[in-house]
Design a protein around this motif. Structure first.
Motif, mmCIF file in Angstrom:
data_model
loop_
_atom_site.group_PDB
_atom_site.id
_atom_site.type_symbol
_atom_site.label_atom_id
_atom_site.label_comp_id
_atom_site.label_asym_id
_atom_site.label_seq_id
_atom_site.Cartn_x
_atom_site.Cartn_y
_atom_site.Cartn_z
ATOM 1 N N VAL A 12 -23.507 65.280 -1.346
ATOM 2 C CA VAL A 12 -24.588 65.356 -2.136
ATOM 3 C C VAL A 12 -24.359 63.792 -2.650
ATOM 4 C CG1 VAL A 12 -25.902 66.077 -4.184
ATOM 5 C CG2 VAL A 12 -24.419 67.659 -2.638
ATOM 6 N N GLY A 13 -25.316 62.850 -2.067
ATOM 7 C CA GLY A 13 -25.653 61.583 -2.570
ATOM 8 C C GLY A 13 -24.807 60.746 -1.425
ATOM 9 N N ALA A 14 -25.825 60.341 -0.529
ATOM 10 C CA ALA A 14 -25.482 59.368 0.536
ATOM 11 C C ALA A 14 -25.519 58.056 0.268
ATOM 12 C CB ALA A 14 -26.428 59.790 1.859
ATOM 13 N N GLY A 15 -25.268 57.346 -1.051
ATOM 14 C CA GLY A 15 -25.352 56.084 -1.209
ATOM 15 C C GLY A 15 -24.025 55.467 -1.068
ATOM 16 N N ASN A 16 -23.505 54.503 -1.693
ATOM 17 C CA ASN A 16 -22.451 53.786 -1.393
ATOM 18 C C ASN A 16 -21.178 54.579 -1.057
ATOM 19 O OD1 ASN A 16 -20.605 51.360 -1.312
ATOM 20 N ND2 ASN A 16 -20.104 51.454 -3.329
ATOM 21 N N ASP A 39 -29.673 63.538 0.156
ATOM 22 C CA ASP A 39 -30.267 62.591 -0.781
ATOM 23 C C ASP A 39 -31.592 62.498 -0.688
ATOM 24 O OD1 ASP A 39 -28.208 59.744 -1.458
ATOM 25 O OD2 ASP A 39 -30.616 59.613 -1.591
ATOM 26 N N LEU A 40 -32.154 61.957 -1.943
ATOM 27 C CA LEU A 40 -33.431 62.004 -1.885
ATOM 28 C C LEU A 40 -34.032 60.797 -1.212
ATOM 29 C CD1 LEU A 40 -34.254 62.734 -5.711
ATOM 30 C CD2 LEU A 40 -34.395 64.204 -3.772
ATOM 31 N N ARG A 41 -33.443 59.599 -0.828
ATOM 32 C CA ARG A 41 -33.746 58.435 -0.355
ATOM 33 C C ARG A 41 -33.519 58.565 1.325
ATOM 34 N NH1 ARG A 41 -30.822 53.309 -2.672
ATOM 35 N NH2 ARG A 41 -31.743 52.608 -1.125
ATOM 36 N N ASP A 58 -33.069 68.517 0.178
ATOM 37 C CA ASP A 58 -32.874 69.973 -0.678
ATOM 38 C C ASP A 58 -31.441 70.163 -0.701
ATOM 39 O OD1 ASP A 58 -33.286 72.104 -1.456
ATOM 40 O OD2 ASP A 58 -34.499 72.807 0.040
ATOM 41 N N LEU A 59 -31.094 70.366 -2.031
ATOM 42 C CA LEU A 59 -29.664 70.817 -2.532
ATOM 43 C C LEU A 59 -29.370 72.051 -1.773
ATOM 44 C CD1 LEU A 59 -29.706 69.919 -6.277
ATOM 45 C CD2 LEU A 59 -28.415 68.825 -4.432
ATOM 46 N N PRO A 82 -26.660 71.558 -12.595
ATOM 47 C CA PRO A 82 -27.163 72.939 -12.791
ATOM 48 C C PRO A 82 -28.058 73.378 -11.751
ATOM 49 C CG PRO A 82 -27.391 71.521 -14.715
ATOM 50 C CD PRO A 82 -26.955 70.492 -13.754
ATOM 51 N N SER A 83 -28.889 72.641 -11.060
ATOM 52 C CA SER A 83 -29.551 72.883 -9.738
ATOM 53 C C SER A 83 -28.531 73.060 -8.604
ATOM 54 C CB SER A 83 -30.471 71.903 -9.522
ATOM 55 O OG SER A 83 -31.528 71.735 -10.511
ATOM 56 N N LEU A 84 -27.614 72.275 -8.582
ATOM 57 C CA LEU A 84 -26.596 72.459 -7.228
ATOM 58 C C LEU A 84 -26.090 73.693 -7.545
ATOM 59 C CD1 LEU A 84 -25.099 71.258 -4.749
ATOM 60 C CD2 LEU A 84 -23.464 70.151 -6.525
ATOM 61 N N ALA A 85 -25.684 74.285 -8.767
ATOM 62 C CA ALA A 85 -24.851 75.239 -9.175
ATOM 63 C C ALA A 85 -25.502 76.575 -8.787
ATOM 64 C CB ALA A 85 -24.752 75.533 -10.530
ATOM 65 N N THR A 86 -26.810 76.589 -8.640
ATOM 66 C CA THR A 86 -27.631 77.950 -8.035
ATOM 67 C C THR A 86 -27.357 77.889 -6.605
ATOM 68 O OG1 THR A 86 -29.692 76.558 -7.719
ATOM 69 C CG2 THR A 86 -29.361 77.436 -10.001
#
Length: 173
Positions: A12-16, A39-41, A58-59, A82-86
């Protein structure tokens, strides 16, 4: 969870750091089919998709992963976790690469019983030469630790440290 080198991994998070980890895992021979980038990007996801990595904004895409690596900036964590936790279950191990966020804070956001392992890798993981410090949260057992170490040993070397030592490791990294 067993410690293997073929765990399914969602990042989760495809940045650096997330991007460096995914690149390193691909270079180390981890099959792209075992990897998911979230990622959103789209500009970060497109090159990974071209290499066969499953990509999503989408998480919910974490649901089939054994290891869920959270490579977000710490300031966005309270909004995302919190969204990820669901979308998580306690058979999954959440691996945090977020600097300055202790496992106890992650456990508050993710819920009781969620295994959490905090890591502090270097961007050298993309070259297979990273050194990664690892510490476990209260719900993570020896199998969770072994699974995370097996993953990061694919892209360098790991060393277990105490939670209290993680900030010092962050400063050195």
């Amino acid at each position: 969870m067993t410690a293997t080198t073929s765990q399914s991994v969602a990042v989760v998070g495809a940045g650096n750091m997330g991007g460096c980890l995914l690149t390193g895992l691909l270079s180390a021979g981890v099959p792209a089919a075992k990897l998911t980038a979230i990622d959103l990007r789209e500009d970060l996801l497109a090159p990974l998709a071209q290499q066969g990595v499953t990509t999503s904004n989408d998480l919910a895409a974490v649901q089939s992963a054994e290891l869920v690596v959270v490579a977000l900036k710490p300031q966005v964590a309270p909004d995302v976790l919190p969204s990820l936790a669901t979308h998580l279950n306690t058979a999954q191990v959440v691996v945090s690469v977020m600097a300055g966020m202790p496992t106890s804070a992650l456990e508050v956001h993710l819920g009781a019983g969620q295994p959490v392992v905090r890591v502090m890798p270097q961007t050298l993981v993309q070259l297979g030469a990273g050194a990664t410090a690892v510490c476990v949260g209260s719900a993570a057992d020896a199998a969770a630790l072994a699974a995370v170490r097996a993953l990061f040993d694919r892209v360098g070397t790991t060393v277990e440290v105490s939670e209290a030592q993680m900030d010092a490791v962050t400063g050195l990294s």
